[in-house]
Write an enzyme that holds these catalytic residues in place. Structure first.
Site, PDB file in Angstrom:
ATOM      1  N   GLY A  73       0.844  -1.207   0.000  1.00 34.03           N
ATOM      2  CA  GLY A  73       0.000   0.000   0.000  1.00 34.03           C
ATOM      3  C   GLY A  73       0.862   1.233   0.000  1.00 34.03           C
ATOM      4  O   GLY A  73       2.071   1.163  -0.252  1.00 34.03           O
ATOM      5  N   ASN A  74       0.260   2.384   0.259  1.00 31.33           N
ATOM      6  CA  ASN A  74       1.047   3.614   0.370  1.00 31.33           C
ATOM      7  C   ASN A  74       0.417   4.531   1.409  1.00 31.33           C
ATOM      8  O   ASN A  74      -0.635   4.219   1.968  1.00 31.33           O
ATOM      9  CB  ASN A  74       1.178   4.301  -0.997  1.00 31.33           C
TER      10      ASN A  74
END
Ligand code: CTP
Length: 403
Positions: free
Chosen positions: A212-213
Site C-alpha cells: 500500500g502507500n
C-alpha cells in the site's frame, strides 16, 4: 446538509414589527450551522432587543458606526462586515430602508454595509398593504432587483394595522427555504456529475499482508466535498481511508484494490461530466496472491510484481465529452514530467504536486499545486489547506469548462 451550513450570513434588521420574528430566523440559521452577524438600524431596536439577537447569534450586534458604550470606542467597519459575509439578508426590509437602498442613501451602518457588500443580497419586504402597493415602493422593488438583489416576496395575511392583504414578511422558515433553493439553482456545477477517485489502494500479498502507500485520501475527499457544495452529484470511489464524509450529493463507493477501483471507475465513467483521479493507485501488485499466510523462512523473500491497470490512462483513451483531470506527484523535472503525463493520458488538466515543496503531497493537511492545462498553460498556487486547494482546483475546472 444545508447549503447554508458553514456560511457567513449578515442579517440586517430594519424597523418593522416583523423584526420580532428575526429571533427565530437567527436561531434557525444557527441550527443550520451558519455563522450569523446581526446589524440593526437604530429604530429597529424598538421592536427587538440587541441582547436577544446577540445571545442567539453568539456575536455582538452592531447598529452604529462605532460602539459608544465600550471603553475605547470601537469602529464598526462596514466595509469589513460587507466583505466578511457570504450572503446578506435584510429582513424585515421596510419601505423606508428599501427606498434608501434603491437610491444609494447610506445614513446608517446597515445601509453603508449594503452599499459596500460584494456578496449576494436578499431582502424580505414587510409593510402595510397600501405601502407595499404604492407606485414608489413598486419602483424601488424593481430597481433593487435590477441591481441583482433577490427579493423574498411578502405574503398575504393579517397585518399589524389590522388590515388583511399583501405585505407580511415571509415566515423565517420560508425565508430560509427560499434562500437555500435560490443558492442551489445558481450553483455552477448544478446538474453535473463528477467522478472522483481518492486514497490509496491495497494489493494483497497473502490473506494478512498487502502493498500500500501513505495516501490519506484527504485531497480526494476535499474535492468531493467542494464539488458537492458547488451543486454536483459526486461519485466518490475511495480506497482504504479513514476519511469520513456525509453529504446528500455524495455517493461513496469503497474499494480496496486497483482492479476494483478500475472497475468502479469504468462502470460510472459514461454518465459523468467531469472525472478527477486523485487516488494514489498502486502501480504494481503481487503477481500471485498466496492463499495462506506466507511463513517466515531464513532465506530472503522475493515477491514478483505485475503492473496494475492505469485507470486514468484507460479513461483518457475512451473519453468523449468528459473533462478529465489527473494528478502528478513528482520529485524532479516536475513540469516536464507532468506535461508528458497529461499528453500520454489524454487529460484536460493535470494537477502537479512537487515533493520538493514542503507541506505538499501525502498525509499532510496542506498542499501546493500547479495546474497545467492541455495547452500547457500553468497556474501556480500558494501552499494552502487541502480544502482551499480543492476550491482552487474546482474553480479552475469550472473556468475551463465554460471556456
Ligand atoms: N493513476 C491511475 N491508475 C494507476 C496509476 C495512476 O489512475 N494505476 C492516476 C493517479 O490517480 C494520478 C495519475 O494517474 O491521477 C498519476 O499517477 P502517477 O503514479 O503519478 O503517474 P504514473 O503514470 O504512474 O507515472 P510515474 O509513477 O512513473 O510517475
Amino acid at each position: 446538509m444545508s447549503v447554508l451550513s458553514g456560511k457567513k450570513i449578515l442579517l440586517g434588521i430594519t424597523a418593522g414589527i416583523a423584526a420580532y420574528k428575526t429571533a427565530s430566523l437567527v436561531r434557525l440559521l444557527i441550527k443550520l450551522d451558519a455563522e450569523v452577524q446581526v446589524i440593526m438600524t437604530p429604530a429597529s431596536k424598538d421592536f427587538i432587543t440587541p441582547l436577544t439577537l446577540s445571545t442567539l447569534s453568539k456575536r455582538q450586534v452592531h447598529s452604529t458606526f462605532y460602539n459608544k458604550e465600550e471603553e475605547n470606542e470601537v469602529w464598526n467597519n462596514h466595509v469589513e462586515l460587507g466583505l466578511w459575509a457570504d450572503y446578506f439578508l435584510i429582513a424585515p426590509a421596510t419601505a423606508n430602508t428599501l427606498s434608501k437602498m434603491a437610491n444609494g442613501v447610506c445614513d446608517n451602518l446597515l445601509l453603508a454595509t449594503y452599499l459596500s457588500a460584494k456578496c449576494p443580497v436578499y431582502f424580505a419586504p414587510a409593510m402595510d398593504l397600501d405601502m407595499y402597493k404604492h407606485t414608489s415602493t413598486l419602483d424601488n422593488l424593481s430597481k433593487l432587483q435590477e441591481y441583482s438583489n433577490v427579493m423574498i416576496p411578502a405574503t398575504s395575511g393579517e397585518l399589524a394595522s389590522g388590515l388583511v392583504g399583501e405585505g407580511r414578511m415571509a415566515e423565517p422558515k420560508d425565508i430560509i427555504t427560499f434562500i437555500e433553493s435560490d443558492i442551489l439553482s445558481k450553483l455552477p456545477l448544478k446538474q453535473k456529475k463528477v467522478l472522483i477517485t481518492a486514497g490509496p489502494t491495497y494489493e494483497a500479498i497473502d490473506p494478512v499482508r498487502f502493498i500500500g502507500n501513505h495516501s490519506s485520501g484527504k485531497m480526494g475527499f476535499a474535492l468531493a466535498k467542494e464539488a458537492a457544495n458547488l451543486g454536483a452529484e459526486v461519485i466518490l470511489i475511495s480506497g482504504p481511508s479513514h476519511q469520513q464524509i456525509k453529504h446528500s450529493l455524495i455517493h461513496r463507493i469503497d474499494v480496496t484494490t486497483a482492479q476494483e477501483m478500475y472497475q468502479e471507475a469504468h462502470k460510472h465513467f459514461d454518465k459523468v461530466d467531469i472525472a478527477i483521479l486523485s487516488a494514489a493507485v498502486a502501480d504494481y501488485k503481487p503477481k500471485n496472491v498466496a492463499s495462506q499466510k506466507i511463513k517466515k523462512k531464513d532465506a530472503t523473500l522475493t515477491i514478483e510484481l505485475a503492473p496494475t491497470k492505469d485507470i486514468l490512462a484507460s479513461l483518457g483513451a475512451i473519453k468523449k465529452h468528459q473533462f478529465l483531470v489527473g494528478f502528478a506527484l513528482e520529485t524532479n523535472n516536475e513540469v516536464e514530467n507532468a506535461q508528458r503525463k497529461l499528453k500520454r493520458k489524454n487529460l484536460d488538466v493535470i494537477v502537479l504536486n512537487s515533493l520538493q515543496d514542503k507541506g505538499a503531497g501525502f498525509a499532510t493537511n496542506t498542499n501546493k499545486i500547479t495546474i497545467i492545462d492541455k495547452y500547457f498553460s500553468q497556474k501556480l498556487f500558494e501552499l494552502k489547506s487541502k480544502d482551499e486547494v480543492a476550491k482552487d482546483i474546482m474553480n479552475e475546472i469550472i473556468v475551463k469548462l465554460d471556456a
